[in-house]
Design a protein around this motif. Structure first.
Motif: not given
Ligand code: SF4
Length: 364
Positions: A64-90
């Motif tokens: 979790v610590c070594v995941t780049p910030v850009s990938l977290i940002d990308k995850a957030i952008e994808i999650a905001k897409t209207a037809d997306v259900i974004f899933t992840s471990y807590g």
């Protein structure tokens, strides 16, 4: 707890501590690779049982610590897409991107759901065919088999609405990278027991031979770690550089061949950017060509550029064992687990987070 208490036995811990103190004749630095081991060392105050000549360096083994910030940002952008259900471990939900985290995105209306297995995400893809289901696959080789299996299953079921945002990293390349740094101070490693239970031990034997360092594959309980430290120390004192397996109750030489087979079918090796450490060749997995249609990077191709870490954060030096969290001017001030400024404060396995939580506790 059955099968656990014997690995937390105080008398045994004290005996091992005495053996370590008796064996040491000069200063040594040993790095535990895995964030789970760092957690145990700090939770049980194991460093207080060691002689002052023996320094434990806390390595980069928190995915979790070594995941780049850009990938977290990308995850957030994808999650905001209207037809997306974004899933992840807590544990990924409150890792900060450059402007918010996935929990905050959920509060603002994104459909972000916690799952306990990638197979839960595949179930969602079956249940909601008009939605695109994205699973955030973060982890070392330990979580990769189940994530690979989910892609394999989605393919078998003919699902066209299941995607994986892949952020898998692999341990041996980062160990080699650390040893190749001109300012490297690591003299021996405690190897990652859970990773080796999947991948086997041969890659680690190669590292021992190539870089002339002892590696002891270690478990995660206090007695495991103290015993592995003793084994590594004895090698250092004798001038040896062998691979040893302290965690024989879980790790066999070849690893789990079924898991390796599904991983090699679904994933291929690729360069990865490690938060705090930068790019390391062939240190991560991406989906293999055959499964590229399940790759969220393909389905959501917008590129998000890498953000710089806070200029006061020294997590890169912490991940290489060169510094300890209290040497960071922001530690426990501007930077806390609630307001993390850098890689190693973001997860319960991160070194800064563990120092913040446990530094004063003792083995009991
Ligand atoms: S305490 Fe925070 S700012 Fe300092 S090194 Fe750790 S994560 Fe970075």
């Amino acid at each position: 707890m059955k099968y656990q208490a014997e690995f937390r036995d105080r008398q045994l811990a004290e005996q091992l501590s005495l053996q370590i103190k008796k064996a040491i004749t000069r200063p040594w630095k040993i790095m535990e690779v895995c964030g789970g081991q760092t957690h145990t060392i700090l939770q049980f105050g194991l460093e207080d049982l060691l002689p002052s000549e023996l320094e434990l360096l806390h390595g980069p083994g928190c995915p979790v610590c070594v995941t780049p910030v850009s990938l977290i940002d990308k995850a957030i952008e994808i999650a905001k897409t209207a037809d997306v259900i974004f899933t992840s471990y807590g544990d990924m939900l409150r890792v900060p991107g450059s402007s918010c985290d996935l929990l905050q995105a959920r509060a603002l209306g994104a459909d972000v759901r916690i799952v306990y297995s990638p197979l839960d995400a595949v179930e969602l893809a079956k249940k909601y065919p008009s939605k695109r289901i994205v699973f955030f696959a973060v982890g070392f080789e330990t979580t990769a088999p189940a994530n690979a299996m989910s892609v394999h299953l989605a393919d078998k079921l003919g699902l066209t609405n299941y995607f994986v945002l892949c952020s898998h990293v692999t341990v041996p390349p980062v160990m080699s990278s650390l040893l190749e740094q001109p300012d490297n101070i690591v003299q021996a490693f405690l190897g990652p027991g859970h990773v080796c239970s999947i991948m086997g031990v041969e890659e680690y034997r190669e590292i021992c031979q190539r870089y002339k360092v002892p590696i002891v594959i270690s478990g995660f309980e206090p007695i495991d770690i103290l015993e592995a430290i003793l084994m590594a120390l004895l090698q250092l004192e004798r001038g040896e550089c062998r691979l040893e397996n302290q965690y024989a109750r879980a790790v066999v030489t070849a690893g789990n061949l079924h898991a390796q087979q599904v991983m090699s079918e679904v994933f291929s090796l690729s360069e990865r950017i490690w938060r705090g450490l930068g790019p390391i060749p062939e240190s991560g997995y991406r989906l293999a060509e055959k499964y590229r249609e399940f790759d969220a990077q393909n389905e959501f191709p917008e590129v998000i550029s890498e953000r710089a870490e806070s200029c006061i954060c020294i997590s890169g030096e912490i991940l290489r064992g060169l510094k300890k969290p209290p040497q960071c001017p922001a530690f426990a001030k501007e930077c806390t687990p609630e307001t993390p400024l850098g890689a190693t404060m973001v997860s319960s396995e991160g070194t800064c987070a563990n120092y913040y939580k446990f530094k004063n506790t003792q083995i009991n």
